[in-house]
Design an enzyme around this catalytic site. Sequence first.
Site, short mmCIF file in Angstrom:
data_model
loop_
_atom_site.label_atom_id
_atom_site.label_comp_id
_atom_site.label_asym_id
_atom_site.label_seq_id
_atom_site.Cartn_x
_atom_site.Cartn_y
_atom_site.Cartn_z
N ARG A 179 0.76 -1.42 0.05
CA ARG A 179 -0.11 0.14 -0.01
C ARG A 179 0.85 1.30 -0.05
NH1 ARG A 179 -2.12 -3.15 -1.57
NH2 ARG A 179 -3.75 -4.52 -0.82
N SER A 205 -10.25 -0.50 4.29
CA SER A 205 -9.87 -0.95 5.28
C SER A 205 -9.19 0.03 6.39
CB SER A 205 -8.67 -1.96 4.86
OG SER A 205 -9.31 -3.09 3.97
N GLU A 222 -3.82 2.05 7.61
CA GLU A 222 -3.90 2.20 5.97
C GLU A 222 -4.20 3.53 5.61
OE1 GLU A 222 -4.87 -1.32 3.40
OE2 GLU A 222 -6.09 0.07 2.23
N1 EPU Z 1 -11.94 -11.56 9.37
C1 EPU Z 1 -12.55 -11.79 10.64
N2 EPU Z 1 -13.31 -10.47 10.95
C2 EPU Z 1 -13.76 -9.78 10.54
C3 EPU Z 1 -13.33 -9.50 9.14
C4 EPU Z 1 -12.21 -10.38 8.60
O1 EPU Z 1 -12.09 -12.77 11.12
O2 EPU Z 1 -14.49 -8.91 11.15
C5 EPU Z 1 -11.29 -12.70 8.68
C6 EPU Z 1 -11.60 -13.12 7.46
O3 EPU Z 1 -12.72 -14.36 7.89
C7 EPU Z 1 -10.67 -13.56 6.58
C8 EPU Z 1 -9.43 -12.47 6.92
O4 EPU Z 1 -10.09 -11.96 8.11
O5 EPU Z 1 -10.00 -14.92 7.32
C9 EPU Z 1 -9.40 -11.37 5.76
O6 EPU Z 1 -10.70 -10.85 5.81
P1 EPU Z 1 -11.20 -10.51 4.23
O7 EPU Z 1 -11.18 -11.69 3.23
O8 EPU Z 1 -12.26 -9.54 4.60
O9 EPU Z 1 -10.05 -9.55 3.82
P2 EPU Z 1 -9.18 -8.20 4.28
O10 EPU Z 1 -7.79 -8.62 4.25
O11 EPU Z 1 -9.73 -7.67 5.54
C10 EPU Z 1 -8.48 -7.17 2.12
C11 EPU Z 1 -8.43 -5.76 1.71
C12 EPU Z 1 -9.88 -5.21 0.99
C13 EPU Z 1 -10.35 -5.96 0.16
C14 EPU Z 1 -10.44 -7.35 0.66
C15 EPU Z 1 -11.07 -8.36 -0.34
C16 EPU Z 1 -6.50 -5.16 3.08
C17 EPU Z 1 -6.10 -4.31 4.17
N3 EPU Z 1 -7.87 -5.06 2.83
O12 EPU Z 1 -9.31 -6.93 3.17
O13 EPU Z 1 -9.53 -3.95 0.50
O14 EPU Z 1 -11.48 -5.46 -0.32
O15 EPU Z 1 -9.20 -7.85 0.98
O16 EPU Z 1 -9.97 -8.48 -1.33
O17 EPU Z 1 -5.53 -5.75 2.51
C18 EPU Z 1 -9.12 -1.48 1.11
O18 EPU Z 1 -8.05 -1.70 0.91
O19 EPU Z 1 -9.63 -0.47 1.47
C19 EPU Z 1 -10.17 -2.65 0.99
C20 EPU Z 1 -11.29 -2.56 1.42
#
Ligand code: EPU
Length: 306
Positions: A181, A229, A299
């Site tokens: 990022r 995020s 972020e």
């Molecule tokens: N999780 C939890 N509880 C929650 C949310 C998530 O336990 O309340 C767990 C999920 O079960 C999963 C893991 O955390 O095992 C990852 O969660 P998720 O798949 O939602 O992805 P993320 O890493 O939180 C990233 C990007 C998002 C993007 C999503 C989908 C980052 C910091 N964020 O989220 O990007 O939309 O993947 O590809 O890398 C952004 O950067 O603004 C953004 C929204």
Amino acid sequence: MKTGRPTLTVERLQRAVQRVQGEVRWGEPLAPILSLQVGGPADVLIVPSDVEDVIRVIQGARAEDIPFVVLGGTNVVVRDKGIRGIVMQLKQLTGIHEEANHVVYAQAGVRLPRLMQFAMGRNLSGMEWAAGIPGTVGGGVVMNAGTQLGEMKDVLHAVDFVNLCGRRIRVEASNMSFGYRKTMLPKGIVVGAWVQLTLSTRESIEAKTKTYLRYRRVTQPLTMPNAGSVFKNPPGDSAGRLVEAAGLKGMRVGDAEVSTKHANFIVNRGTATASQVLALIRKVRQTVARKFGVRLQLEWKIIGEF
Ligand code: EPU
């Protein structure tokens, strides 16, 4: 105490922006143009009409020694006292076209999903990761935006850039370095980008984006004001998992709330202020650090006056 910059006066601001041809709005509240809908006003908000106008702003600001910042509007929180100096919004820079060898050029104000749609319409793959991301091409380049499907650096070919002297230059991606990022760029303003895509079929591009958009709709609070995020994922873990495990889903300060749907989102329930959002962030970071020994990194970018 002596500071480096002369005092900001209305006269100096007026001189700095007098040649601008686009919109010039004084004391403009910024909350309405930010996805989280919090934050104070800009001394002056400028919507440059084209790249030449961006150059006029840079030159005017430089001549009067006035700070300026470009607001993409998504992964950012503006503090409640707002921003001194010039704020630019590049929403008029919306040009987009295809060049040779599956390269697409998009100006900085183009929304990432629009670039993805444009590419899909020409059977060009590579921008699928950007489906549904509310940010712009300019913001996407500056922060190396990305999702689990990919990130900007995977496709970035070159950046159309105006430096602090007001000179427009093309910076090749091969001469740039990227982090998580984060993009290391010289000081200045990104006014557009060339992305290198590959030929595919509409069906496969559409299938990829549909699955991904469905996943985001199910897992993220997309119907409430948010700024994406909040924290970067720490190595080998995810911020959302940690914040949920700390028992913080639904925690509120005023109208700022840790989303009950996805713990790495803070939503504005209606009348949240930037101070409430920042106080909530502090509580989340402290609790996660205490319970798990992990220091979550933001972020989001936080800007503006205290
Ligand atoms: N999780 C939890 N509880 C929650 C949310 C998530 O336990 O309340 C767990 C999920 O079960 C999963 C893991 O955390 O095992 C990852 O969660 P998720 O798949 O939602 O992805 P993320 O890493 O939180 C990233 C990007 C998002 C993007 C999503 C989908 C980052 C910091 N964020 O989220 O990007 O939309 O993947 O590809 O890398 C952004 O950067 O603004 C953004 C929204």
